[in-house]
Design an enzyme around this catalytic site. Structure first.
Site, mmCIF file in Angstrom:
data_model
loop_
_atom_site.group_PDB
_atom_site.id
_atom_site.type_symbol
_atom_site.label_atom_id
_atom_site.label_comp_id
_atom_site.label_asym_id
_atom_site.label_seq_id
_atom_site.Cartn_x
_atom_site.Cartn_y
_atom_site.Cartn_z
ATOM 1 N N VAL A 191 0.828 -1.221 0.000
ATOM 2 C CA VAL A 191 0.000 0.000 0.000
ATOM 3 C C VAL A 191 0.860 1.268 0.000
ATOM 4 O O VAL A 191 1.863 1.345 0.714
ATOM 5 C CB VAL A 191 -0.900 0.010 1.265
ATOM 6 C CG1 VAL A 191 -1.737 1.284 1.354
ATOM 7 C CG2 VAL A 191 -1.821 -1.208 1.274
ATOM 8 N N LEU A 231 2.148 1.327 -6.646
ATOM 9 C CA LEU A 231 1.720 0.185 -7.459
ATOM 10 C C LEU A 231 0.205 0.171 -7.694
ATOM 11 O O LEU A 231 -0.352 -0.822 -8.153
ATOM 12 C CB LEU A 231 2.173 -1.136 -6.811
ATOM 13 C CG LEU A 231 3.686 -1.276 -6.612
ATOM 14 C CD1 LEU A 231 4.018 -2.613 -5.974
ATOM 15 C CD2 LEU A 231 4.437 -1.140 -7.941
ATOM 16 N N GLY A 232 -0.444 1.268 -7.383
ATOM 17 C CA GLY A 232 -1.881 1.386 -7.677
ATOM 18 C C GLY A 232 -2.761 0.507 -6.811
ATOM 19 O O GLY A 232 -3.811 0.037 -7.269
ATOM 20 N N SER A 286 -4.714 1.288 -4.343
ATOM 21 C CA SER A 286 -6.051 1.839 -4.062
ATOM 22 C C SER A 286 -6.956 1.659 -5.277
ATOM 23 O O SER A 286 -8.123 1.274 -5.131
ATOM 24 C CB SER A 286 -5.971 3.303 -3.621
ATOM 25 O OG SER A 286 -5.500 4.118 -4.663
ATOM 26 N N ASP A 322 -4.283 4.661 -13.274
ATOM 27 C CA ASP A 322 -4.271 3.486 -12.392
ATOM 28 C C ASP A 322 -5.554 2.668 -12.560
ATOM 29 O O ASP A 322 -5.511 1.451 -12.751
ATOM 30 C CB ASP A 322 -4.161 3.906 -10.914
ATOM 31 C CG ASP A 322 -2.788 4.424 -10.554
ATOM 32 O OD1 ASP A 322 -2.051 4.832 -11.469
ATOM 33 O OD2 ASP A 322 -2.451 4.428 -9.359
HETATM 34 O O1 PMV Z 1 1.947 6.416 -6.987
HETATM 35 P P1 PMV Z 1 0.738 5.919 -7.674
HETATM 36 O O2 PMV Z 1 0.629 4.467 -7.907
HETATM 37 O O3 PMV Z 1 -0.514 6.453 -7.059
HETATM 38 O O4 PMV Z 1 0.813 6.503 -9.177
HETATM 39 C C1 PMV Z 1 0.558 7.836 -9.424
HETATM 40 C C2 PMV Z 1 0.863 8.198 -10.837
HETATM 41 C C3 PMV Z 1 0.907 9.706 -11.041
HETATM 42 O O5 PMV Z 1 1.199 9.930 -12.412
HETATM 43 C C4 PMV Z 1 1.988 10.350 -10.202
HETATM 44 C C5 PMV Z 1 -0.438 10.340 -10.691
HETATM 45 C C6 PMV Z 1 -1.558 10.041 -11.665
HETATM 46 O O6 PMV Z 1 -2.718 10.171 -11.255
HETATM 47 O O7 PMV Z 1 -1.318 9.678 -12.836
#
Ligand code: PMV
Length: 322
Positions: free
Chosen positions: A105, A109-110, A112, A155
């Site tokens: 978490v 890695l997305g 959520s 994501d």
């Molecule tokens: O860190 P993560 O898995 O939430 O990825 C965010 C990716 C970003 O480009 C930084 C934000 C987005 O909404 O695209």
């Protein structure tokens, strides 16, 4: 009972600048969230998360909105469930929702988005509500907007559809044919952080007209288009080099950390085609691209440099029932 699974994602190139209209290349990977849903006491939705170790109970209030009792961390997920109950005309129903996940978490890695997508799918499945993938993705984005403030939506899209995706805001996504000829190794620094805060800070600088950042944004957009072509040609040397260039620009933009840089360097020294931070940075994870037979060596190098490694394959399916 209804059960759904959804994959994690990694951004191969283009994070952050994707929020500001640049393209990004991302892949779903075979680490999964699993959500099981069964009928519960009427008017009460109970959500428990094994990984977070928390449970929350939501009760239908007089105004029709749900009132939470328990951990606030699960409120964004309740927003998704509420939308689905509305669509199914089932506000008076009761649900018991159990969230489990092998996706770490808060580390890029997305997790959520994956959880929101598997929750939407499992709840809709129990209620007999037929949703298209686009609808699932849209419903899951309600949670993403609540947690991450201004997400690009990449994501939710990748975890819903699976595979490898070229994404640009406002345009239909392009789905690339995945290949098993290359391995992705993830290195987790273990330092969790807030995507929303990192994205807001970057957004503020761009709004203030930070010329360096605007130049970087264009450069990263170009890198993604070249990375897309390299992936299509299966030219992984070129793709690795482009990932290295992307990491350097993210470093200059101030979203890398010394821990991330160390893991990136260790992976490159161990023979990876290229390596970079993935997701919002500021901690979290990096990825390395390597030949399948070199995955073990790259994983070991990441571990020796203090990271937790996951050698993953591209998930080609996206969210699934069962
Ligand atoms: O860190 P993560 O898995 O939430 O990825 C965010 C990716 C970003 O480009 C930084 C934000 C987005 O909404 O695209």
């Amino acid at each position: 009972m209804s059960i759904a699974h959804a994959p994690a994602k990694v951004i191969i190139t283009g994070e952050h600048f994707v929020v500001h209209g640049q393209p990004a290349l991302a892949a779903a990977v075979n680490l999964y969230s699993t959500v099981s849903v069964e009928a519960g006491s009427p008017g009460i939705v109970e959500i428990s998360s094994t990984e977070l170790g928390v449970t929350a109970r939501f009760q239908a209030g007089k105004e029709g909105s749900f009132i939470g009792d328990g951990h606030r961390m699960l409120e964004p997920l309740m927003l998704v469930i509420e939308k689905i109950l509305d669509r199914a005309g089932g506000r008076g129903l009761g649900l018991r929702v159990r969230v489990e996940s092998e996706i770490p978490v808060g580390v890029g890695l997305g997790s959520s988005a994956s959880t929101a997508v598997s929750t939407a799918t499992a709840v809709a499945g129990l209620l007999g509500l037929k949703l298209t993938r686009d609808q699932i993705c849209e419903l899951a984005s309600v949670q993403e907007r609540s947690i991450h403030k201004k997400p690009s939506g990449i994501d939710a899209l990748v975890t819903t559809y699976g595979g490898v995706v070229l994404f640009k805001l406002g345009q239909p996504p392009f789905h690339l044919e995945p290949t098993d000829d290359v391995r992705i190794v993830i290195g987790n620094t273990g330092a969790s952080r807030s995507t929303g805060d990192l994205v807001s800070r970057m957004g503020h600088r761009i709004q203030m007209g930070d010329m360096d950042l605007m130049r970087m944004s264009d450069a990263v957009g170009q890198i993604t288009l070249k990375a897309f072509e390299a992936y299509m040609r299966r030219d992984f040397h070129q793709l690795g080099q482009l990932m290295d260039e992307n990491h350097e620009l993210l470093r200059q933009a101030g979203v890398s950390t010394s821990q991330l840089d160390n893991l990136v360097e260790a992976a490159r020294d161990a023979g990876a085609f290229g390596a970079k931070l993935t997701g919002a940075g500021g901690g979290g994870c990096m990825i390395a691209l390597c030949r399948p037979d070199e995955g073990g060596r790259v994983s070991k190098a990441i571990e020796a440099a203090g990271g937790r490694s996951y050698s993953v394959a591209v998930d080609r399916v996206g969210v699934r029932i069962g």
